[in-house]
Design a protein around this motif. Structure first.
Motif, short mmCIF file in Angstrom:
data_model
loop_
_atom_site.label_atom_id
_atom_site.label_comp_id
_atom_site.label_asym_id
_atom_site.label_seq_id
_atom_site.Cartn_x
_atom_site.Cartn_y
_atom_site.Cartn_z
N LEU A 281 0.82 -1.20 0.00
CA LEU A 281 0.00 0.00 0.00
C LEU A 281 0.86 1.26 0.00
N SER A 282 1.90 1.29 0.85
CA SER A 282 2.75 2.48 0.92
C SER A 282 3.43 2.75 -0.42
N SER A 283 4.03 1.73 -1.00
CA SER A 283 4.72 1.92 -2.28
C SER A 283 3.73 2.29 -3.39
N SER A 284 2.52 1.74 -3.34
CA SER A 284 1.50 2.07 -4.35
C SER A 284 1.10 3.54 -4.26
N ILE A 285 0.92 4.03 -3.03
CA ILE A 285 0.55 5.44 -2.85
C ILE A 285 1.68 6.35 -3.33
N ARG A 286 2.92 5.95 -3.07
CA ARG A 286 4.04 6.76 -3.55
C ARG A 286 4.08 6.78 -5.08
N LYS A 287 3.80 5.65 -5.70
CA LYS A 287 3.77 5.59 -7.16
C LYS A 287 2.63 6.44 -7.72
N ILE A 288 1.49 6.41 -7.04
CA ILE A 288 0.34 7.20 -7.48
C ILE A 288 0.71 8.69 -7.52
N PHE A 289 1.36 9.15 -6.48
CA PHE A 289 1.74 10.57 -6.43
C PHE A 289 2.66 10.92 -7.59
N ASP A 290 3.55 10.01 -7.94
CA ASP A 290 4.50 10.24 -9.03
C ASP A 290 3.89 9.99 -10.40
N GLY A 291 2.66 9.47 -10.43
CA GLY A 291 2.01 9.18 -11.71
C GLY A 291 2.52 7.92 -12.37
N ASP A 292 3.20 7.06 -11.61
CA ASP A 292 3.74 5.81 -12.17
C ASP A 292 2.66 4.74 -12.25
N SER A 293 2.81 3.83 -13.20
CA SER A 293 1.84 2.75 -13.38
C SER A 293 1.92 1.76 -12.23
N LEU A 294 0.79 1.11 -11.96
CA LEU A 294 0.71 0.09 -10.91
C LEU A 294 0.52 -1.27 -11.57
N GLU A 295 1.31 -2.23 -11.13
CA GLU A 295 1.17 -3.59 -11.64
C GLU A 295 1.53 -4.58 -10.53
N PRO A 296 0.61 -4.79 -9.58
CA PRO A 296 0.88 -5.69 -8.46
C PRO A 296 1.18 -7.11 -8.96
N MET A 297 2.13 -7.76 -8.30
CA MET A 297 2.54 -9.11 -8.70
C MET A 297 1.64 -10.15 -8.04
N THR A 298 0.40 -10.27 -8.53
CA THR A 298 -0.52 -11.26 -8.02
C THR A 298 -0.35 -12.57 -8.78
N LYS A 299 -0.76 -13.68 -8.16
CA LYS A 299 -0.58 -14.99 -8.78
C LYS A 299 -1.54 -15.21 -9.95
N LYS A 300 -2.74 -14.67 -9.84
CA LYS A 300 -3.77 -14.95 -10.85
C LYS A 300 -4.45 -13.65 -11.27
N ASP A 301 -4.85 -13.62 -12.55
CA ASP A 301 -5.55 -12.46 -13.11
C ASP A 301 -4.83 -11.16 -12.75
N ARG A 302 -3.55 -11.13 -13.14
CA ARG A 302 -2.74 -9.95 -12.84
C ARG A 302 -3.35 -8.71 -13.48
N ILE A 303 -3.44 -7.65 -12.69
CA ILE A 303 -4.04 -6.42 -13.18
C ILE A 303 -2.97 -5.35 -13.34
N ARG A 304 -3.29 -4.37 -14.17
CA ARG A 304 -2.35 -3.28 -14.43
C ARG A 304 -3.14 -1.98 -14.53
N CYS A 305 -2.55 -0.93 -14.00
CA CYS A 305 -3.17 0.40 -14.08
C CYS A 305 -2.12 1.38 -14.59
N THR A 306 -2.28 1.82 -15.82
CA THR A 306 -1.34 2.78 -16.39
C THR A 306 -1.85 4.20 -16.20
N ASN A 307 -0.92 5.11 -15.98
CA ASN A 307 -1.22 6.55 -15.85
C ASN A 307 -2.31 6.86 -14.81
N PRO A 308 -2.19 6.37 -13.60
CA PRO A 308 -3.19 6.73 -12.58
C PRO A 308 -3.16 8.23 -12.30
N ASP A 309 -4.30 8.81 -12.12
CA ASP A 309 -4.41 10.25 -11.90
C ASP A 309 -5.27 10.47 -10.65
#
Length: 469
Positions: free
Chosen positions: A209-237
């Motif tokens: 959660l902490s690293s995700s919030i830091r990435k959000i502030f920087d506008g970096d994409s999120l791609e959590p390393m889940t085992k199944k149905d991996r999701i990706r969020c590019t350009n979060p605003d």
């Protein structure tokens, strides 16, 4: 003397200290003032937003929405600012910065005891934005950007980094080959009224959660390393508005969150309890409608076309004057310094936002002055909540010692026909005022400044020469 001090040292000198400094004889031992400025006698002064911070229509809006009720004016203004920032598409409002650019992406952390107006402030602000959306009718989307004029609002609570990524997920095929519908609008305004829970979850084992919030502030994409149905969020605003009590913040904000950049992404704004209003005045519908129309006018302009902001000459002049101070807030290695590290970035974003309120692509000194009022409010809030006044006082005394030593070095170098001096005449000139170790510490401090005014060089037989740079 004070102007010279600000050029070299980290300091925030109040008017009383200014008066004293101007009349200090360098030959006088400054320790005589300690009885008047004893650390134990420092009184914590509640922070207050200066009038310049209520820029443009923020002034009238915040006054009307807090008139004879228990909403906090500074929090209502802050809520409106974050709401507008969240709704401006990041690609539509930028300011060039080196090889990149700055966008308006505001985080905010409002600090106030429970039952002291945070909830009322939220409701008053929501009434304004809801009225603005209602006035749009079928024209809720901008014909130019193709996006709704206002960002989605989310108050379900931040729990996991994976949850954030899923909320703004990209379209993709899952592990079973099924098409997973994505979210086109990457804007989101997150209200977290229980920010204490966020701090707790950030400390959980395996939490991202902490690293995700830091990435959000920087506008970096999120791609959590889940085992199944991996999701990706590019350009979060995403803009995040958190609320917490001062006791919870001090108790739960750990050293890791302070040092890893999580905490300094959130400007801290502390408030005082409101004046009790047993029967709060009802805010007139027509008054809210008037402000909502203005809000819509601003947002239509922001969505009209992508805009690149430029700096006016007056902005550049004021920015150059203030930049060094903005970069050097807080004593070296202190909590205050860590929490205020992103001040220059936020000063730019606030100024950009105020330019948007004026519907102009030219950022002026007036916009920066309003921005600096919020920066000062943030700084005062950090000192108030974390009790850093004593540390700031110690740092100020160190600055004054360094200035005195620097002036003495200049005097001795001038007497030596501009040539470097040894340490011996410097030590002798102060007599017993500074021990050898104290003088060494001051000389070390002077050399570590961003623009070091002196240099100490080593010569044969352990001889050291002190020169002006």
């Amino acid at each position: 003397m004070i102007k010279h001090l600000k050029n070299f040292f980290v300091s925030e000198i109040n008017e009383t200290q200014n008066t004293i400094n101007k009349n200090i004889d360098p030959s006088i031992d400054e320790s005589i003032f300690e009885t008047h400025f004893n650390e134990g006698e420092l009184v914590a002064i509640p922070p207050k937003l200066r009038s310049e911070g209520y820029y443009s229509f923020l002034s009238e809006m915040s006054l009307d929405l807090t008139y004879e009720n228990e909403a906090k004016r500074e929090f209502v203004a802050n809520n409106i600012m974050v709401g507008i920032a969240a709704s401006i598409p990041s690609a539509y409002f930028i300011m060039p910065f080196a090889a990149s650019h700055t966008v308006i992406r505001l985080f905010s952390l409002q600090v106030l005891p429970s039952g002291c107006g945070k909830g009322v402030s939220d409701k008053q602000t929501k009434a304004l934005f809801n009225e603005a959306i209602q006035l749009l009718g079928d024209n809720i989307k901008s014909p130019q950007s193709g996006l709704p004029l206002y960002a989605r609002f989310f108050s379900g609570g931040l729990s996991t980094g994976e949850g954030i990524a899923y909320e703004l997920r990209d379209g993709a095929n899952n592990d079973d080959g099924e098409i997973q519908q994505g979210v086109e609008d990457k804007r989101l305004l997150v209200l977290e009224p229980e920010f204490f829970n966020v701090l707790v979850k950030c400390l959980g084992p395996n939490s991202i959660l902490s690293s995700s919030i830091r990435k959000i502030f920087d506008g970096d994409s999120l791609e959590p390393m889940t085992k199944k149905d991996r999701i990706r969020c590019t350009n979060p605003d995403i803009c995040i508005l958190g609320q917490i009590t001062p006791e919870e913040l001090v108790a739960k904000l750990d050293s890791v969150s302070i040092s890893n950049g999580f905490a300094n992404r959130f400007p801290v704004f502390s408030g005082t309890p409101p004046i009790y209003q047993p029967i709060p005045k009802v805010t007139e519908k027509e008054l809210i409608k008037k402000h909502a129309k203005k809000l819509n006018e601003i947002m239509f302009w922001c969505h009209e076309s992508p805009k690149v902001l430029t700096m006016s000459d007056c902005y550049e002049k004021l920015w150059r004057e203030k930049y060094s101070d903005l970069k050097q807030i807080g004593a070296s290695g202190s909590i205050e310094q860590s929490l205020m590290t992103r001040v220059p970035h936020y000063a730019t974003m606030f100024a950009m936002l105020f330019a948007a309120l004026d519907m102009t692509t030219t950022v002026t000194a007036n916009h920066l002055a309003a921005s600096l009022a919020w920066i000062d409010y943030w700084h005062e809030s950090v000192r108030y909540v974390f009790g850093t006044e004593a540390a700031a006082y110690k740092a100020e005394q160190k600055n004054l010692q360094a200035l005195e030593v620097l002036n003495k070095i200049k005097e001795l170098v001038a007497l030596n026909n501009g040539q470097p001096i040894t340490r011996t005449p410097l030590q002798q000139s102060f007599g017993k005022k500074y021990t050898s170790k104290q003088l060494s510490d001051v000389l070390k401090f002077l050399q570590e400044l961003p623009k070091a005014p002196i240099a100490v060089t080593k010569h044969p037989h352990n001889k050291q020469l002190i020169s002006l740079t």
